[in-house]
Design a protein around this motif. Structure first.
Motif, PDB file in Angstrom:
ATOM      1  N   ASN A  14       0.880  -1.210  -0.057  1.00 38.14           N
ATOM      2  CA  ASN A  14      -0.134   0.068   0.084  1.00 38.14           C
ATOM      3  C   ASN A  14       0.978   1.327   0.043  1.00 38.14           C
ATOM      4  OD1 ASN A  14      -1.927   2.078   0.529  1.00 38.14           O
ATOM      5  ND2 ASN A  14      -2.991   0.596   1.490  1.00 38.14           N
ATOM      6  N   LYS A  15       0.829   1.946  -1.107  1.00 35.93           N
ATOM      7  CA  LYS A  15       1.641   2.984  -1.278  1.00 35.93           C
ATOM      8  C   LYS A  15       1.138   4.365  -0.273  1.00 35.93           C
ATOM      9  CE  LYS A  15       3.067   6.200  -5.086  1.00 35.93           C
ATOM     10  NZ  LYS A  15       2.969   6.761  -6.349  1.00 35.93           N
ATOM     11  N   LYS A  16      -0.086   4.224   0.123  1.00 35.25           N
ATOM     12  CA  LYS A  16      -0.424   5.498   0.959  1.00 35.25           C
ATOM     13  C   LYS A  16       0.188   5.407   2.203  1.00 35.25           C
ATOM     14  CE  LYS A  16      -4.757   4.868  -1.655  1.00 35.25           C
ATOM     15  NZ  LYS A  16      -6.143   4.470  -1.477  1.00 35.25           N
ATOM     16  N   TYR A  17       0.666   4.334   2.893  1.00 34.23           N
ATOM     17  CA  TYR A  17       1.448   4.224   4.104  1.00 34.23           C
ATOM     18  C   TYR A  17       2.387   4.905   3.990  1.00 34.23           C
ATOM     19  CZ  TYR A  17       4.073   2.230   7.899  1.00 34.23           C
ATOM     20  OH  TYR A  17       4.795   2.165   8.992  1.00 34.23           O
ATOM     21  N   TYR A  56      -0.312  19.890  -3.364  1.00 36.64           N
ATOM     22  CA  TYR A  56      -1.462  20.386  -2.396  1.00 36.64           C
ATOM     23  C   TYR A  56      -0.779  20.873  -1.058  1.00 36.64           C
ATOM     24  CZ  TYR A  56      -1.559  15.316  -1.311  1.00 36.64           C
ATOM     25  OH  TYR A  56      -1.081  13.998  -0.748  1.00 36.64           O
ATOM     26  N   ALA A  57      -1.350  21.539  -0.367  1.00 35.16           N
ATOM     27  CA  ALA A  57      -0.917  22.082   0.982  1.00 35.16           C
ATOM     28  C   ALA A  57      -1.131  21.050   1.853  1.00 35.16           C
ATOM     29  CB  ALA A  57      -1.882  23.379   1.384  1.00 35.16           C
ATOM     30  N   LYS A  58      -0.131  21.072   2.872  1.00 35.54           N
ATOM     31  CA  LYS A  58       0.146  19.863   3.888  1.00 35.54           C
ATOM     32  C   LYS A  58      -1.329  19.942   4.597  1.00 35.54           C
ATOM     33  CE  LYS A  58       3.925  19.071   5.742  1.00 35.54           C
ATOM     34  NZ  LYS A  58       5.186  19.087   6.464  1.00 35.54           N
ATOM     35  N   LYS A  59      -1.783  21.257   4.854  1.00 33.33           N
ATOM     36  CA  LYS A  59      -3.038  21.204   5.879  1.00 33.33           C
ATOM     37  C   LYS A  59      -4.032  20.628   5.270  1.00 33.33           C
ATOM     38  CE  LYS A  59      -4.770  25.757   3.675  1.00 33.33           C
ATOM     39  NZ  LYS A  59      -4.985  26.948   3.606  1.00 33.33           N
ATOM     40  N   GLU A  60      -4.438  20.399   3.780  1.00 29.33           N
ATOM     41  CA  GLU A  60      -5.399  19.706   3.380  1.00 29.33           C
ATOM     42  C   GLU A  60      -5.160  18.315   3.685  1.00 29.33           C
ATOM     43  OE1 GLU A  60      -8.087  20.884   2.015  1.00 29.33           O
ATOM     44  OE2 GLU A  60      -7.622  22.911   2.072  1.00 29.33           O
ATOM     45  N   PHE A  62      -5.062   9.846   4.141  1.00 23.21           N
ATOM     46  CA  PHE A  62      -5.488   8.754   3.108  1.00 23.21           C
ATOM     47  C   PHE A  62      -6.757   7.706   4.001  1.00 23.21           C
ATOM     48  CE2 PHE A  62      -1.357   9.386   1.304  1.00 23.21           C
ATOM     49  CZ  PHE A  62      -1.720  10.265   0.305  1.00 23.21           C
ATOM     50  N   ILE A  63      -6.899   8.103   5.114  1.00 26.11           N
ATOM     51  CA  ILE A  63      -7.705   7.000   6.010  1.00 26.11           C
ATOM     52  C   ILE A  63      -8.964   6.779   5.454  1.00 26.11           C
ATOM     53  CG2 ILE A  63      -8.650   8.777   7.470  1.00 26.11           C
ATOM     54  CD1 ILE A  63      -7.141   5.723   8.678  1.00 26.11           C
ATOM     55  N   GLU A  64      -9.628   7.630   4.613  1.00 28.79           N
ATOM     56  CA  GLU A  64     -10.874   7.308   4.201  1.00 28.79           C
ATOM     57  C   GLU A  64     -11.004   6.136   3.204  1.00 28.79           C
ATOM     58  OE1 GLU A  64     -13.949   9.854   1.664  1.00 28.79           O
ATOM     59  OE2 GLU A  64     -13.892  10.575   3.532  1.00 28.79           O
ATOM     60  N   HIS A  65      -9.596   6.065   2.366  1.00 26.88           N
ATOM     61  CA  HIS A  65      -9.375   5.038   1.503  1.00 26.88           C
ATOM     62  C   HIS A  65      -8.398   4.155   1.646  1.00 26.88           C
ATOM     63  CE1 HIS A  65      -6.982   8.120  -0.418  1.00 26.88           C
ATOM     64  NE2 HIS A  65      -8.202   9.163  -0.185  1.00 26.88           N
ATOM     65  N   ILE A  66      -7.833   4.134   2.846  1.00 25.88           N
ATOM     66  CA  ILE A  66      -6.707   3.443   2.962  1.00 25.88           C
ATOM     67  C   ILE A  66      -6.495   1.904   2.619  1.00 25.88           C
ATOM     68  CG2 ILE A  66      -7.076   2.876   5.437  1.00 25.88           C
ATOM     69  CD1 ILE A  66      -3.417   4.287   4.271  1.00 25.88           C
ATOM     70  N   VAL A 113      -8.016   0.789   0.080  1.00 19.12           N
ATOM     71  CA  VAL A 113      -8.039   0.641  -1.478  1.00 19.12           C
ATOM     72  C   VAL A 113      -6.404   0.912  -1.857  1.00 19.12           C
ATOM     73  CG1 VAL A 113      -8.757   1.666  -3.651  1.00 19.12           C
ATOM     74  CG2 VAL A 113     -10.169   1.664  -1.584  1.00 19.12           C
ATOM     75  N   ARG A 114      -5.915  -0.261  -2.355  1.00 16.10           N
ATOM     76  CA  ARG A 114      -4.278   0.150  -2.645  1.00 16.10           C
ATOM     77  C   ARG A 114      -3.896   0.927  -3.383  1.00 16.10           C
ATOM     78  NH1 ARG A 114      -2.985  -6.499  -2.403  1.00 16.10           N
ATOM     79  NH2 ARG A 114      -2.731  -6.497  -0.167  1.00 16.10           N
ATOM     80  N   SER A 115      -4.828   1.448  -4.485  1.00 14.91           N
ATOM     81  CA  SER A 115      -4.472   2.536  -5.416  1.00 14.91           C
ATOM     82  C   SER A 115      -5.261   3.642  -4.998  1.00 14.91           C
ATOM     83  CB  SER A 115      -4.800   2.078  -6.874  1.00 14.91           C
ATOM     84  OG  SER A 115      -5.990   1.875  -6.989  1.00 14.91           O
ATOM     85  N   GLY A 116      -4.882   4.758  -5.968  1.00 17.69           N
ATOM     86  CA  GLY A 116      -5.692   6.105  -5.612  1.00 17.69           C
ATOM     87  C   GLY A 116      -5.075   6.974  -4.484  1.00 17.69           C
ATOM     88  N   ASP A 117      -3.837   7.054  -4.232  1.00 13.98           N
ATOM     89  CA  ASP A 117      -3.381   8.044  -3.615  1.00 13.98           C
ATOM     90  C   ASP A 117      -3.150   9.404  -4.068  1.00 13.98           C
ATOM     91  OD1 ASP A 117      -0.340   8.491  -5.003  1.00 13.98           O
ATOM     92  OD2 ASP A 117      -1.033   6.495  -5.039  1.00 13.98           O
ATOM     93  N   ASP A 118      -3.785   9.433  -5.334  1.00 12.88           N
ATOM     94  CA  ASP A 118      -3.688  10.741  -6.142  1.00 12.88           C
ATOM     95  C   ASP A 118      -5.131  11.096  -6.465  1.00 12.88           C
ATOM     96  OD1 ASP A 118      -3.842   8.701  -7.913  1.00 12.88           O
ATOM     97  OD2 ASP A 118      -2.436   9.548  -9.070  1.00 12.88           O
ATOM     98  N   ASP A 119      -5.880  10.349  -7.180  1.00 12.03           N
ATOM     99  CA  ASP A 119      -7.188  10.651  -7.552  1.00 12.03           C
ATOM    100  C   ASP A 119      -8.096  10.557  -6.465  1.00 12.03           C
ATOM    101  OD1 ASP A 119      -6.990   8.071  -7.767  1.00 12.03           O
ATOM    102  OD2 ASP A 119      -8.388   7.754  -9.436  1.00 12.03           O
ATOM    103  N   LEU A 120      -8.113   9.465  -5.732  1.00  5.09           N
ATOM    104  CA  LEU A 120      -9.042   9.579  -4.593  1.00  5.09           C
ATOM    105  C   LEU A 120      -8.858  10.598  -3.478  1.00  5.09           C
ATOM    106  CD1 LEU A 120      -9.642   5.741  -3.797  1.00  5.09           C
ATOM    107  CD2 LEU A 120     -10.970   7.121  -5.197  1.00  5.09           C
ATOM    108  N   PHE A 121      -7.520  10.916  -3.321  1.00  7.29           N
ATOM    109  CA  PHE A 121      -7.413  11.869  -2.434  1.00  7.29           C
ATOM    110  C   PHE A 121      -8.016  13.256  -2.869  1.00  7.29           C
ATOM    111  CE2 PHE A 121      -5.029  15.739  -0.667  1.00  7.29           C
ATOM    112  CZ  PHE A 121      -5.268  15.486   0.601  1.00  7.29           C
ATOM    113  N   VAL A 122      -7.692  13.383  -4.201  1.00  7.73           N
ATOM    114  CA  VAL A 122      -8.284  14.564  -4.698  1.00  7.73           C
ATOM    115  C   VAL A 122      -9.886  14.692  -4.937  1.00  7.73           C
ATOM    116  CG1 VAL A 122      -8.510  16.092  -6.933  1.00  7.73           C
ATOM    117  CG2 VAL A 122      -6.096  15.230  -6.167  1.00  7.73           C
ATOM    118  N   ASN A 123     -10.389  13.661  -5.168  1.00  9.20           N
ATOM    119  CA  ASN A 123     -11.913  13.379  -5.203  1.00  9.20           C
ATOM    120  C   ASN A 123     -12.356  13.665  -3.715  1.00  9.20           C
ATOM    121  OD1 ASN A 123     -14.361  11.523  -4.980  1.00  9.20           O
ATOM    122  ND2 ASN A 123     -14.018  12.139  -7.177  1.00  9.20           N
TER     123      ASN A 123
END
Length: 370
Positions: A113-116, A207-211, A218-222, A224-234
């Motif tokens: 999981n890249k998000k970790y 993006y700003a770290k505050k966001e 990434f906790i909302e979709h942690i 989901v193994r992919s989506g560190d970019d598009d799911l976070f933006v979404n």
């Protein structure tokens, strides 16, 4: 009303839907006049997460190091690599005092999981503004950081950039890869301008770290193994906090896949994240995709049958003309005009490939990122 009559009526509806999308949504990027952003000297942390990327780091990292920007650090994240990635990172860090290395060990809960790994790298960064790219990416100019950073403001906390793929001569697959990337970029730029930002690409995203911390990372979709970019933006992007950057000096370029099987597997991972988009985004993208399929399907049925062929042909040509105009102007902005000659063939191929991807993803889940 017979079957052909029903298809004819449905074709008219589909063409209207397509025209609405191209004129009122996708056209927003095509006809957008470039606006020069005021250059800023915000402290930037460039984040690069790498797993078994020793060769790519040696090849592409120097172009990031050579950026003409007064205040930036580079955070290199080694995500449990089995090759010499860590050693390569450490060798660059020994030569440049603005490079920080974060060595992430694999743990069972977040294996693959890249998000970790990204979360640990973001926490280790010292600056408020983060700029993301991949180990196999190369900025196309020394002003990449400056161009992307210029779009941050008091209101704008996310900046969507363009991550292109290298051009390979005499390769139809390369044109497929680049065309799919072009269409994706036109979509997310256009939807963002229309006030509905839904994704970005990690090859060129800021993006700003505050966001990040406001969203609890990434906790909302942690899971989901992919989506560190598009799911976070979404998740976090809004009309108010999102900007786009499409100056040619802000582009990055990546090494594309060279076999259809590799590309197909990559797109399976990317497409699998779309199921987790917000409902309104999924509805809009589904309507756009389905109307694309039905446009070609109904045209291929009605024209050979010569059913109301004059009207069908006129509607067909109107839609094609509008599409060529919108994609043509957009491709000029993104330096992809060589794809226009094969536009209908590439579109049909992408439609069929995406259909195959959807079916495959229903049968089995795609693999993790590396």
């Amino acid at each position: 009303m017979g079957l052909l009559g029903f298809i004819y009526c449905a074709f008219i509806v589909v063409v209207v839907i397509q025209i609405v999308f191209y004129v009122f949504i996708l056209g927003k990027f095509a006809f957008l006049k470039p606006q020069e952003a005021t250059k800023k000297n915000l402290p930037i942390s460039v984040i690069i997460c790498a797993k078994n990327e020793a060769d790519n780091l040696n090849q592409f990292l120097p172009s990031v190091i050579a950026q003409d920007y007064p205040n930036f650090e580079i955070v290199l994240i080694n995500d449990a690599s089995k090759d010499d990635t860590l050693e390569v990172m450490q060798s660059f860090a020994a030569e440049h005092n603005n490079i920080k290395v974060v060595d992430v060990k694999s743990i069972e809960a977040f294996w693959g999981n890249k998000k970790y790994a990204l979360t640990l790298g973001i926490k280790a960064s010292k600056n408020e503004y983060l700029l993301f790219t991949d180990a196999d990416c190369k900025p196309l100019s020394q002003n990449w950081i400056a161009e992307m950073a210029a779009h941050f403001s008091e209101d704008k906390a996310l900046v969507l950039g363009y991550g292109a793929y290298e051009k390979i001569k005499n390769s139809f697959l390369n044109k497929i890869v680049r065309f799919e990337t072009l269409i994706t970029a036109i979509n997310y730029f256009s939807f963002s301008i229309a006030g509905t930002p839904y994704m970005g690409v990690g090859r060129n995203l800021a993006y700003a770290k505050k966001e990040f911390f406001k969203a609890n990372g990434f906790i909302e979709h942690i899971k989901v193994r992919s989506g560190d970019d598009d799911l976070f933006v979404n998740q976090v992007a809004t009309k108010q906090n999102t900007a786009i950057c499409f100056t040619k000096e802000s582009f990055t370029t990546s090494t594309p896949k060279t076999t259809f099987n590799e590309w197909f597997k990559q797109k399976r991972r990317h497409v699998s994240t779309a199921a987790h988009y917000k409902t309104n985004h999924k509805v809009l993208l589904t309507v756009l995709y389905v109307s694309n399929i039905l446009f070609w399907l109904f045209a291929f049925i009605l024209l050979p049958a010569l059913f109301q062929w004059q009207v069908v042909l006129i509607l067909f040509l109107i839609r094609i003309l509008i599409q060529y105009t919108v994609i043509g102007l957009s491709s000029k902005k993104l330096n992809e005009t060589d794809l226009l000659f094969l536009l209908p063939f590439l579109e049909i191929f992408i439609i069929l490939s995406q259909l195959a991807i959807f079916i495959n993803n229903l049968i089995s889940k795609p693999n993790h990122w590396k």
